[in-house]
Each structure stands twice: as structure tokens, then as C-alpha cells.
Design a protein around this motif. Structure first.
Motif, PDB file in Angstrom:
ATOM      1  N   ALA A 297       0.860  -1.193   0.000  1.00 34.52           N
ATOM      2  CA  ALA A 297       0.000   0.000   0.000  1.00 34.52           C
ATOM      3  C   ALA A 297       0.889   1.233   0.000  1.00 34.52           C
ATOM      4  N   MET A 298       1.588   1.444  -1.089  1.00 32.07           N
ATOM      5  CA  MET A 298       2.510   2.574  -1.178  1.00 32.07           C
ATOM      6  C   MET A 298       2.402   3.200  -2.564  1.00 32.07           C
ATOM      7  N   GLY A 299       2.764   4.465  -2.648  1.00 37.31           N
ATOM      8  CA  GLY A 299       2.728   5.149  -3.935  1.00 37.31           C
ATOM      9  C   GLY A 299       1.394   5.818  -4.199  1.00 37.31           C
ATOM     10  N   GLN A 300       1.246   6.306  -5.439  1.00 35.24           N
ATOM     11  CA  GLN A 300       0.023   6.969  -5.861  1.00 35.24           C
ATOM     12  C   GLN A 300      -1.127   5.958  -5.970  1.00 35.24           C
ATOM     13  N   PRO A 301      -2.385   6.457  -5.949  1.00 39.89           N
ATOM     14  CA  PRO A 301      -3.526   5.530  -6.064  1.00 39.89           C
ATOM     15  C   PRO A 301      -3.446   4.613  -7.272  1.00 39.89           C
ATOM     16  N   ALA A 302      -2.938   5.135  -8.405  1.00 46.72           N
ATOM     17  CA  ALA A 302      -2.829   4.298  -9.603  1.00 46.72           C
ATOM     18  C   ALA A 302      -1.845   3.155  -9.375  1.00 46.72           C
TER      19      ALA A 302
END
Length: 352
Positions: A297-302
Motif C-alpha cells: 500500500a505505497m505510492g500513488q492511487p494508480a
């Protein structure tokens, strides 16, 4: 990258499998299915882009062509799967009708070796052979789809490697992102088709094994003009002492039986998975298994959404492995979650 493998006892630490990085000089697998230019209705088409004249731009054109070919093949394979499924259902229904008529005649009483009943038994045998032919075709189709899964993985690695090639312009990277998204979507479709084929072939294999034994017993009944009932083999599976827990109940323990870390293209996990699940079934024959894809669960939503799709794909792959090992579909559950502590995509297998 160093690969870490720990074998785990059923109630002890989980098994963790990992792998090394993809080598870009690996041979490209081939596409199985429809040839280039095949007439496939409603074939998905990769959006075209403006040629840039760069080295990466040339590679983009090649990848787009390969991806279009792959999507055509996958759609044709999906249609073939539906045809084979419909054929198997028709043949199974016809077989059950024929066997029911034979049992009805025997139940009412008839002469030993009655020619009409013997002819009906031969018809049932032919119908069972047709189901076997459907199963053979499904197995061949599964192999073709698996080849396309390998080609899709190769394409994805080629796209990602192209980002690092120097001399590209912004348009090249924009088109690469489109190709990456399209390839990921195609990979998910391929994996879904593989999962459906695995479930169908597992059911058909079990059905054939049981009915061939039943038909042998029925032949003895036809010869004597009496009803013998189902084969003894169908009684060798005693009902479990306790029913399996509801799906995903195993996650509540927080202690997975197996952890498979997908940190490279091809992770060799099946042998260790087989050993762990076999041990679990020895201790609890009525056990079922939950296969959970875990995405970082890391980074941008995409990026999170992309990781979730990949985690689901990996979970389906492990689920297919369990089905191929002989577990019935009702003993395997599938789920996907995100975990802020996960660094790479993983699959956790829980016992319930």
C-alpha cells in the motif's frame, strides 16, 4: 538478488519464497492461439500512437504489434473455452440421461445381457469418451493459454526495460505507459481464463474418474440384469469429522501456512507449497485453504491499484496450483488485500 527459502511446519513459521531479477536477454516466448490477422470478433485494440523516430519509438511499434497479436489470441482462446464448456455440459447431460435410463430398466427388472440395455451401455461409454475428448482439448487449451501468460510477462518486462533506454522523448514514455496498462489488463484476463480452465479440468477429471468406475460396475449389472449401485470407490472418502470453517476464516489467526514472495518473474514455489499443504491435510483432512494476494500500500492511487491487480493475479496463480494438486474448488478460497508493511507483492496461504 539472494533468494531466501524457509520450509515451515504447519503451525510454525511460514514458508517464504523469493527470486532474482528478470534477465532482459532471455528468449521471448511465443504467442499461442490466433495468428496475426486472424478473424476474431470484438478483438481489443491497443491505441495507436504517433511515430517518434527514436529507437524507443521503434520498439514501441514492435511491442504494440505483439500486444495486439496476443490480445487476439487470448480472445480466441476465451471463445474456444466457452465452446468446450458447452460441449462438455451437453455430453455430460446426455451421459446422465442414458445411465438413468439403464438404471431404470435394471430397477424394474430385465433379462441378463438384454441387447437393448447393452446397446444403451455402449452409448453411455461413447458419451463418456466424448467427455474425455473435451477434457483433452481443455488441457491443450490450458497449455496454449499458459504460453500466452509467459509471453505477456515477457512483454511487460520488455516495456519496463524500455523506460531506461536513453534517447527517448516524452511521447515514447507516454506510449510505453499505455502499453504497460494494456499489458497488465491482458495479463489479468489471461490469468482469469487460466483459473477458469483449471477449475473446469479439475471437475471434469474427477467426474471422469468416478463415472468410469461407475460404468464398470453398471456393466456387471447389465450382464446379470440387476442393479448393483455406484462403485465402491465413491464410498472410500469418509465425510470429515468437522466441517471446514467459512472462507477467509484462516486469516484471523494471522499465521499463514505459506508466504510466497513474488519479487522476480518466475518464482519456483509449487514443490514447497505441495509439501506444506500435504502436511496440513495429514493433520486435518477436512482442512480448506485461503489464498490471499497481498499488495504493498505505497505510492500513488494508480500504483496501489496496479499492485492490487498483480496481487490478485498471483493469488489466482497459486490457487490454480492447489487445484492442479488435486484440491477440489470448494476447498480453496481467494482474496486480495493491501498491506502498508509489504515491500513486494506476496501471496499468503492460510489453513481453515
Amino acid at each position: 538478488m539472494k533468494k531466501h527459502v524457509w520450509l515451515a511446519a504447519v503451525a510454525a513459521a511460514p514458508l517464504i519464497l523469493g527470486g532474482c531479477e528478470f534477465f532482459n536477454n532471455a528468449l521471448a516466448p511465443s504467442v499461442s492461439g490466433a495468428p496475426i490477422g486472424a478473424d476474431v470478433h470484438n478483438t481489443a485494440s491497443v491505441p495507436s500512437g504517433q511515430p517518434t523516430g527514436t529507437l524507443v519509438g521503434t520498439r514501441v511499434i514492435e511491442i504494440r504489434s505483439d500486444l495486439n497479436r496476443l490480445q487476439q489470441a487470448v480472445q480466441q482462446q476465451a471463445l474456444k473455452h466457452q465452446e468446450l464448456r458447452a460441449s462438455a455440459e451437453r455430453n455430460a447431460a446426455g451421459y446422465q440421461t442414458t445411465v438413468g435410463a439403464i438404471n431404470g430398466k435394471l430397477q424394474m427388472g430385465t433379462t441378463p445381457g438384454n441387447p437393448a440395455v447393452t446397446g444403451a451401455w455402449q452409448q453411455a461409454q461413447n458419451q463418456l469418451d466424448q467427455i474425455g475428448s473435451d477434457l483433452d482439448q481443455m488441457n491443450r487449451l490450458s497449455n496454449d493459454v499458459a504460453n500466452n501468460a509467459a509471453f505477456s510477462s515477457y512483454l511487460l518486462d520488455s516495456i519496463r526495460a524500455s523506460y531506461t533506454v536513453s534517447g527517448a522523448v516524452d511521447e515514447d514514455h507516454r506510449q510505453l505507459r499505455i502499453l504497460e496498462d494494456q499489458t497488465n489488463q491482458t495479463t489479468v484476463s489471461i490469468d482469469r481464463l487460466l483459473n477458469q480452465l483449471a477449475e473446469d479440468t479439475s471437475r471434469q477429471t474427477n467426474f471422469l474418474a468416478t463415472e468410469r468406475s461407475n460404468l464398470t460396475t453398471l456393466a456387471a449389472g447389465v450382464n446379470t440384469g440387476q442393479v448393483y449401485g455406484t462403485t465402491l470407490a465413491s464410498r472410500s472418502y469418509a465425510p470429515p469429522a468437522q466441517p471446514a470453517l467459512p472462507p477467509m476464516a484462516g486469516m484471523s489467526t494471522g499465521r499463514p501456512l505459506v508466504v510466497i514472495r513474488f519479487d522476480r518473474a518466475n518464482v519456483n514455489y509449487e514443490q514447497a507449497l505441495y509439501q506444506a499443504t500435504s502436511k496440513a491435510l495429514e493433520l486435518r483432512p477436512n482442512a480448506a485453504f485461503d489464498v490471499v494476494g497481498v499488495a504493498p500500500a505505497m505510492g500513488q492511487p494508480a500504483q496501489v491499484a496496479l499492485n492490487s491487480d498483480i496481487a490478485r493475479t498471483n493469488a489466482n496463480k497459486v490457487s490454480r496450483s492447489l487445484l492442479n494438486m488435486g484440491l477440489p474448488p470448494d476447498r480453496v478460497g481467494i482474496a486480495q488485500v493491501t498491506d502498508p508493511n509489504a515491500q513486494v507483492n506476496e501471496v499468503h496461504v492460510y489453513v481453515r
